[in-house]
Design an enzyme around this catalytic site. Structure first.
Site, PDB file in Angstrom:
ATOM      1  N   CYS A 206      -3.335   4.001   1.918  1.00 26.81           N
ATOM      2  CA  CYS A 206      -4.198   4.222   0.376  1.00 26.81           C
ATOM      3  C   CYS A 206      -4.982   3.190   0.022  1.00 26.81           C
ATOM      4  O   CYS A 206      -5.596   3.169  -0.854  1.00 26.81           O
ATOM      5  CB  CYS A 206      -3.080   4.651  -0.475  1.00 26.81           C
ATOM      6  SG  CYS A 206      -2.123   5.761  -0.545  1.00 26.81           S
TER       7      CYS A 206
ATOM      8  N   GLY B  23       1.036  -1.762  -1.224  1.00 30.06           N
ATOM      9  CA  GLY B  23       1.719  -0.473  -1.023  1.00 30.06           C
ATOM     10  C   GLY B  23       1.456   0.196   0.311  1.00 30.06           C
ATOM     11  O   GLY B  23       1.032  -0.584   1.205  1.00 30.06           O
ATOM     12  N   CYS B  24       1.506   1.438   0.387  1.00 28.89           N
ATOM     13  CA  CYS B  24       1.210   2.315   1.626  1.00 28.89           C
ATOM     14  C   CYS B  24      -0.052   1.846   2.077  1.00 28.89           C
ATOM     15  O   CYS B  24      -1.198   1.986   1.454  1.00 28.89           O
ATOM     16  CB  CYS B  24       1.351   3.582   1.339  1.00 28.89           C
ATOM     17  SG  CYS B  24       0.708   4.681   2.693  1.00 28.89           S
ATOM     18  N   PHE B  25      -0.128   1.309   3.363  1.00 27.96           N
ATOM     19  CA  PHE B  25      -1.698   0.859   3.680  1.00 27.96           C
ATOM     20  C   PHE B  25      -2.508   1.971   3.999  1.00 27.96           C
ATOM     21  O   PHE B  25      -3.909   1.796   3.832  1.00 27.96           O
ATOM     22  CB  PHE B  25      -1.763   0.155   5.048  1.00 27.96           C
ATOM     23  CG  PHE B  25      -0.680   0.411   6.139  1.00 27.96           C
ATOM     24  CD1 PHE B  25      -0.469   1.743   6.345  1.00 27.96           C
ATOM     25  CD2 PHE B  25      -0.014  -0.584   7.049  1.00 27.96           C
ATOM     26  CE1 PHE B  25       0.560   2.064   7.462  1.00 27.96           C
ATOM     27  CE2 PHE B  25       0.824  -0.149   7.984  1.00 27.96           C
ATOM     28  CZ  PHE B  25       1.053   1.309   8.294  1.00 27.96           C
TER      29      PHE B  25
END
Length: 204
Positions: A44, A40-42
């Site tokens: 995080c 997902g969002c890098f």
């Protein structure tokens, strides 16, 4: 005049030599290895890995697509085939690939095949990109273990690593450079709530 000119000439040559050596691409240390994960969002995914002793560096970027040097705008629109990923450089004498896999699984929802948390689309799906046969075997074994632990089908593909393109500078170490925005995004996206629901514990 000759001695002064000689010292000046020697200093100039030394400066040019140093400049040239610094400009050359520096090879990675021989005792480090590389792992690549998409969760997902890098933003995080960097922090969980950087908390591990033995992790030398993490880089947010894009991999798995068909366009050279994609931009964040292109990837986020979902038409290049790239996935937001994190490349982890680590010292295998201090941290094992199995430990990296454990951190990866417990920071993603491996049951979601449409993205991660509030971020939807292929560009935010989970992936393990292996570098070499040993990583592939370890990743496959860990996926089987996770499936047994959760008693669910794990939808995370395990694929050979492809060209990795570092993301723009402002994405790197975002949790450190923009801590307030990072926490606000993570909370609003429901990441920690879902991770606790899947794993029964707070992420680490």
């Amino acid at each position: 005049m000759q001695p002064r000119f000689g010292r000046f000439f020697a200093l100039a040559l030394a400066t040019l030599s140093l400049t040239w050596s610094l400009a050359r691409p520096q090879p990675a240390a021989a005792d480090t290895s590389v792992a690549t994960f998409a969760g997902g969002c890098f933003w995080c995914m960097e922090k969980p890995f950087e908390q591990l002793d033995g992790v030398v560096d993490t880089i947010s970027g894009y991999t798995g697509g068909s366009v050279e040097n994609p931009s964040y705008g292109q990837v986020s629109q979902g038409w290049t085939g790239h996935i937001e990923s994190v490349q982890v450089t680590y010292d295998p004498e201090q941290v094992t690939y199995d430990e990296l896999l454990d951190v990866f699984w417990r920071n993603v929802d491996p049951l979601d095949d449409g993205g991660q948390f509030c971020d939807r689309g292929e560009q935010y799906e989970t992936r393990i990109f292996y570098h070499g046969e040993q990583q592939r075997q370890l990743a496959e074994a860990s996926k089987t273990e996770v499936a047994g632990e959760l008693e669910e089908e794990i939808v995370t593909p395990i694929l050979a690593a492809e060209t990795f393109y570092p993301a723009e500078d402002y994405h790197q170490n975002y949790y450190r450079t923009h801590p307030v925005r990072y926490r606000a995004y993570r909370f609003a996206c429901g990441r920690d709530r879902r991770l606790e629901a899947v794993w029964g514990e707070a992420p680490h």
